[in-house]
Every structure is written in C-alpha cells, then in structure tokens.
Design an enzyme around this catalytic site. Sequence first.
Site, mmCIF file in Angstrom:
data_model
loop_
_atom_site.group_PDB
_atom_site.id
_atom_site.type_symbol
_atom_site.label_atom_id
_atom_site.label_comp_id
_atom_site.label_asym_id
_atom_site.label_seq_id
_atom_site.Cartn_x
_atom_site.Cartn_y
_atom_site.Cartn_z
ATOM 1 N N LEU A 180 14.213 11.109 -37.791
ATOM 2 C CA LEU A 180 15.109 10.546 -36.485
ATOM 3 C C LEU A 180 16.180 10.535 -35.829
ATOM 4 C CD1 LEU A 180 12.939 7.663 -37.049
ATOM 5 C CD2 LEU A 180 13.187 8.648 -34.832
ATOM 6 N N LEU B 142 7.890 4.053 -35.983
ATOM 7 C CA LEU B 142 8.503 2.873 -37.359
ATOM 8 C C LEU B 142 9.499 3.509 -38.049
ATOM 9 C CD1 LEU B 142 4.254 2.641 -38.055
ATOM 10 C CD2 LEU B 142 5.182 1.768 -36.462
ATOM 11 N N SER C 106 11.644 -5.942 -33.383
ATOM 12 C CA SER C 106 12.097 -7.416 -34.393
ATOM 13 C C SER C 106 12.686 -7.789 -34.156
ATOM 14 C CB SER C 106 12.652 -6.148 -35.841
ATOM 15 O OG SER C 106 13.264 -7.480 -36.802
ATOM 16 N N GLU D 20 14.192 -9.936 -35.632
ATOM 17 C CA GLU D 20 15.486 -9.467 -36.089
ATOM 18 C C GLU D 20 16.656 -10.442 -35.127
ATOM 19 O OE1 GLU D 20 17.954 -10.112 -38.817
ATOM 20 O OE2 GLU D 20 15.953 -11.031 -39.605
ATOM 21 N N TYR E 142 21.616 -4.038 -37.773
ATOM 22 C CA TYR E 142 20.131 -3.524 -37.854
ATOM 23 C C TYR E 142 19.482 -4.090 -36.513
ATOM 24 C CZ TYR E 142 14.975 -4.010 -38.649
ATOM 25 O OH TYR E 142 14.208 -4.330 -38.417
ATOM 26 N N HIS F 175 6.836 -8.952 -41.824
ATOM 27 C CA HIS F 175 5.287 -8.738 -42.019
ATOM 28 C C HIS F 175 4.813 -7.851 -43.808
ATOM 29 C CE1 HIS F 175 5.684 -6.139 -39.164
ATOM 30 N NE2 HIS F 175 5.360 -5.407 -40.224
HETATM 31 P P1 NAP Z 1 10.290 0.803 -44.501
HETATM 32 O O1 NAP Z 1 8.995 0.261 -45.627
HETATM 33 O O2 NAP Z 1 11.292 0.681 -44.805
HETATM 34 O O3 NAP Z 1 10.044 1.911 -43.607
HETATM 35 C C1 NAP Z 1 10.456 2.424 -43.324
HETATM 36 C C2 NAP Z 1 10.599 3.981 -42.845
HETATM 37 O O4 NAP Z 1 11.341 5.322 -42.280
HETATM 38 C C3 NAP Z 1 10.195 4.562 -44.582
HETATM 39 O O5 NAP Z 1 8.696 5.955 -44.262
HETATM 40 C C4 NAP Z 1 11.486 5.625 -44.264
HETATM 41 O O6 NAP Z 1 11.580 7.218 -45.191
HETATM 42 C C5 NAP Z 1 11.900 6.090 -42.401
HETATM 43 N N1 NAP Z 1 13.043 6.421 -42.587
HETATM 44 C C6 NAP Z 1 13.979 5.673 -42.510
HETATM 45 N N2 NAP Z 1 15.084 6.550 -42.492
HETATM 46 C C7 NAP Z 1 14.420 7.553 -41.935
HETATM 47 C C8 NAP Z 1 15.296 8.470 -40.603
HETATM 48 N N3 NAP Z 1 15.687 9.174 -41.064
HETATM 49 N N4 NAP Z 1 14.132 9.682 -40.036
HETATM 50 C C9 NAP Z 1 12.793 9.497 -40.531
HETATM 51 N N5 NAP Z 1 11.758 8.517 -41.103
HETATM 52 C C10 NAP Z 1 13.314 7.309 -41.913
HETATM 53 O O7 NAP Z 1 9.520 -0.079 -43.354
HETATM 54 P P2 NAP Z 1 8.824 -0.923 -42.729
HETATM 55 O O8 NAP Z 1 8.965 -2.318 -43.055
HETATM 56 O O9 NAP Z 1 7.513 -0.080 -42.664
HETATM 57 O O10 NAP Z 1 9.003 -1.056 -41.145
HETATM 58 C C11 NAP Z 1 8.034 0.164 -40.235
HETATM 59 C C12 NAP Z 1 9.159 -0.722 -38.912
HETATM 60 O O11 NAP Z 1 8.958 -1.523 -38.136
HETATM 61 C C13 NAP Z 1 10.631 -0.115 -39.183
HETATM 62 O O12 NAP Z 1 11.325 0.269 -38.076
HETATM 63 C C14 NAP Z 1 11.152 -1.507 -38.807
HETATM 64 O O13 NAP Z 1 12.626 -1.851 -38.375
HETATM 65 C C15 NAP Z 1 10.365 -2.008 -38.278
HETATM 66 N N6 NAP Z 1 9.991 -3.758 -38.368
HETATM 67 C C16 NAP Z 1 9.344 -4.348 -39.489
HETATM 68 C C17 NAP Z 1 8.738 -5.701 -40.029
HETATM 69 C C18 NAP Z 1 8.919 -5.991 -40.927
HETATM 70 O O14 NAP Z 1 8.502 -7.455 -41.743
HETATM 71 N N7 NAP Z 1 8.149 -5.142 -42.028
HETATM 72 C C19 NAP Z 1 8.900 -6.353 -39.258
HETATM 73 C C20 NAP Z 1 9.765 -6.314 -37.949
HETATM 74 C C21 NAP Z 1 9.980 -4.655 -37.484
HETATM 75 P P3 NAP Z 1 11.217 7.208 -46.555
HETATM 76 O O15 NAP Z 1 10.323 6.051 -47.381
HETATM 77 O O16 NAP Z 1 11.528 8.064 -46.973
HETATM 78 O O17 NAP Z 1 12.657 5.757 -46.751
HETATM 79 O O1 F7E Z 2 15.215 -11.060 -46.177
HETATM 80 C C1 F7E Z 2 17.321 -13.727 -48.050
HETATM 81 C C2 F7E Z 2 17.530 -13.512 -46.987
HETATM 82 O O2 F7E Z 2 15.787 -8.740 -46.736
HETATM 83 C C3 F7E Z 2 14.526 -12.496 -46.003
HETATM 84 C C4 F7E Z 2 12.617 -6.703 -42.835
HETATM 85 O O3 F7E Z 2 11.494 -5.597 -42.492
HETATM 86 O O4 F7E Z 2 12.017 -8.267 -41.188
HETATM 87 C C5 F7E Z 2 12.984 -7.918 -42.838
HETATM 88 O O5 F7E Z 2 14.253 -8.552 -42.939
HETATM 89 C C6 F7E Z 2 15.647 -13.030 -46.128
HETATM 90 C C7 F7E Z 2 16.713 -13.600 -45.579
HETATM 91 O O6 F7E Z 2 14.284 -9.682 -44.886
HETATM 92 C C8 F7E Z 2 17.465 -12.509 -51.039
HETATM 93 O O7 F7E Z 2 18.988 -13.288 -46.615
HETATM 94 C C9 F7E Z 2 17.527 -14.954 -50.486
HETATM 95 O O8 F7E Z 2 17.094 -15.122 -44.719
HETATM 96 O O9 F7E Z 2 13.238 -9.876 -46.853
HETATM 97 P P1 F7E Z 2 14.843 -9.659 -46.254
HETATM 98 P P2 F7E Z 2 15.164 -9.406 -43.281
HETATM 99 O O10 F7E Z 2 16.141 -9.773 -43.493
HETATM 100 O O11 F7E Z 2 13.999 -10.718 -43.259
HETATM 101 C C10 F7E Z 2 13.046 -7.962 -40.384
HETATM 102 C C11 F7E Z 2 11.737 -8.480 -39.553
HETATM 103 C C12 F7E Z 2 13.080 -6.423 -39.837
HETATM 104 O O12 F7E Z 2 12.397 -5.832 -39.303
HETATM 105 C C13 F7E Z 2 13.719 -6.253 -41.159
HETATM 106 O O13 F7E Z 2 13.141 -4.636 -40.974
HETATM 107 O O14 F7E Z 2 15.843 -14.027 -47.781
HETATM 108 N N1 F7E Z 2 16.893 -13.455 -49.318
HETATM 109 N N2 F7E Z 2 17.726 -13.652 -50.898
HETATM 110 C C14 F7E Z 2 17.267 -12.381 -49.641
HETATM 111 N N3 F7E Z 2 16.790 -10.640 -49.187
HETATM 112 C C15 F7E Z 2 17.089 -10.531 -49.750
HETATM 113 N N4 F7E Z 2 16.563 -9.120 -49.588
HETATM 114 N N5 F7E Z 2 17.188 -10.438 -51.211
HETATM 115 C C16 F7E Z 2 17.132 -11.091 -52.214
HETATM 116 O O15 F7E Z 2 18.370 -11.900 -53.434
#
Ligand code: NAP
Ligand code: F7E
Length: 341
Positions: free
Chosen positions: A64, A85, A130, A132, A153, A183
Amino acid sequence: MPKALITGITGQDGSYLADLLIAKGYEVHGLKRRSSSFNTDRVDHLYVDAHQAGARFFLHYADLTDASSLARCLMSIQPDEIYNLGAQSHVKVSFDIPEYTADVAGLGAVRLLEAVHRAGLHCRYYQASSSEMFGSIPPPQSETSPFHPRSPYACAKVFAHQITVNYRESYGQHASCGILFNHESPRRGETFVTRKITRSVARIKLGLEDTLYLGNLDAQRDWGFAGDYVEAMWIMLQQDVPGDYAIGTGESHSVREFAVAAFSHAGLDWRDHVKIDPRYYRPAEVAALRADASRARRELGWEPRIDFSGLVKMMVDADIEALEHSLQGGVQAVARRSAEH
Ligand code: NAP
Ligand code: F7E
C-alpha cells in the site's frame, strides 16, 4: 464469475472475507507484501496451484506504500469489487511508528482510490474504517457521530474515511466505508488484547506459564466475531447506492470482563494470574466504544450471530486446542511474542 481484490488478505479479516467470497463463487485476488518469513498462514487453506484448471484464488506481491504496484495489480486483475483492508492496524504500535502507520492506513487508501479513478475502472470499493475514529466521543457511536481520534492510527483512518467519501462525491465512485467496532476470532493477531488473553489462558491452563501482564483493564469495547463482520462488508458492496455504516453488536464490556470470562471458561480464577504492567498503557486511551448499528440493521439487514460469551468461549477453546496439538507434536517453541506490545 465476479472478481474481487482484497488488500490485507493475509490478516484476520482478509482471510475470513476470502473464505466468504470463494464460497460465493468469486475469483479472489489478494495483495500480499514481501516478508522475510511466511505471512500467509491464515489463507494457506485456500491455496490452489494457479496452473490448475478452475483455480480461483491468487496472491500478488504489492504494497500500500507503493502506488505503482497497486496500479499494476488493478490493471491486470480488473476487479469488480475492491476491499481495502490492509493497514498497520495496532493502535499502541502506531504511537511508535506514526509516519509509517499514516502512510499505509491513510495514504494507502488514496493511492488505491486514485489508481481506480485514473484507470477508469467501474468497480465497487470498500474502505475498512474503524470505531477508533470516534475516540473520545461518548457511546453509543454511529455513522453520524463526530470523530475525535486519539492515536496516529485513528487519525490515519479518519483521513482514509474522508478521502473515500470525497472520491464518492467527486467522481461518483461506488465507494462505501464500514465503520467496524472491534471484532475478534481465533485468527486475531496475537498482540490484540482479546487474543493475548486467550493465548495466555491456554498457556496457563496447560502449565506453560503463570502470569499475564495487561495494561488498562477499564477500557470498554464492543467486541464481535470477525466472521460476522466480513458479511457486512460484502452486503455493503451489493447495495445499489454506496454509503457508510457502523457495524457492531451494541453491547460493550471492559477488558477486565473479557479476562474474567476467559479465565473462568478454562476453570481458572483471573485474580491468581493477571498483573498490571504500565508499559501497556497508551499515551492517549479510548475509554469506551459501543455501536449504534441500527442503520446497518435497517438498510442492510445485517445482524451479528455470535455474542460476547460465545466469542470468548470460541477463542479460548481454539487456543487450548491449538496448544495441545502443538505440544502433542513436540513443538514447544510457542514464543511469547505477545509480551512485546
Ligand atoms: P490485521 O490482522 O492486522 O491485518 C492487516 C493486513 O494488512 C495484513 O494482511 C497485513 O499484512 C496488511 N498490511 C500491513 N501493512 C501493509 C502494507 N504496507 N501494504 C499492504 N498490506 C499491508 O487487521 P484486521 O484485524 O484483519 O483488520 C482489517 C482492516 O480493518 C484493517 O485496515 C484494520 O485497521 C481495520 N479494522 C479492524 C478492526 C478489528 O477490530 N479487527 C476494526 C475496525 C477496523 P501482513 O499479514 O503481512 O502483516
Ligand atoms: O486494545 C486495552 C487497550 O489492542 C483494546 C484494532 O483492531 O480495534 C483494535 O484496536 C483495549 C485498549 O484493540 C492491553 O488499552 C489493556 O483499550 O485489543 P486492542 P484496539 O486498540 O481497540 C479497533 C476498532 C481497530 O480499528 C484496531 O485496528 O485493551 N489493553 N491491556 C490492552 N491492549 C493490548 N493490545 N495489550 C494489552 O496488554
């Protein structure tokens, strides 16, 4: 046969979306980035030799941050649907590598949208926005809530979201944003809090460790199952009119509640094992997220199937089973990489 292009196909959501689209009869193309180690674990089960007749799953090297690689893939694949994604998706890590996070998660979207526009492709586009982005705006949050991002982010995601809306309004692109709340799944990255907890529960249960270090236990999140959420992405692109939708369960729980439920499902008491390490605190925290997904329910007919307790059980059971399996195979090299974040 419809063709889909997925950036981030090697991630949690990309892999579930690829499963869904293959099951629906799509030809699926995914972009993977170059890595010195294998990074396709989550989609290896879909791999078919491209020389085989009827192959419908293809991976292409691209990044990307590299506009020319995106343009090359778009021209050769000519997809009907694009799901963007790909991202550096770890909020805490985004404070350590803010510029790179903005480059991938923010500018990556405009590189892709501009490549679609310049190529004159009439494809549909999904942007992974997101919850966030809401940051310090109190719950419940919906598509109409204001944004107040609290991390590099989240700032990058606000840019990607707004530029997607801008391309839709400027050029009439069929571009939609799914504002997804957290999720999770057994395929969740190991350093996100839910998976960090469920992996540790498995290791404690099987006697490999005793203590789990966490940060802020009071943060509240609306946690759903990733498999349900990728369906919402697909439904958005099947609509005649593009739009933006908040996707979540409408229920929130604290990190503490998640830990209590996960330990107790394994027959353990969390108080015997969880300790606080301030290094997991963030420079700025998002205190509480809870979705108002009524627009998605009304217009898309989308509803989550798995609830909070079903999610916790699914993740704990999967991690215990995976660890038992690897121990039985004599492979004890389960590195504690989640301790890094
Ligand atoms: P993830 O498991 O961290 O996957 C991220 C993907 O992006 C991986 O395939 C990663 O490749 C790829 N990527 C990272 N840097 C890149 C680059 N420079 N060029 C091309 N690809 C790259 O995230 P996810 O949980 O599946 O989430 C999918 C999307 O939804 C993300 O954009 C995330 O920010 C967004 N999102 C997630 C959540 C959630 O709760 N999961 C909620 C809201 C939004 P590698 O496998 O090589 O690292
Ligand atoms: O943290 C707290 C931390 O890293 C959730 C990404 O998929 O969802 C994700 O972002 C909470 C936070 O996810 C630890 O401070 C406590 O309040 O699992 P997380 P996130 O930051 O909510 C959003 C929707 C996205 O879009 C993002 O891509 O948990 N927390 N103790 C911790 N978090 C981590 N990682 N590790 C700890 O030890």
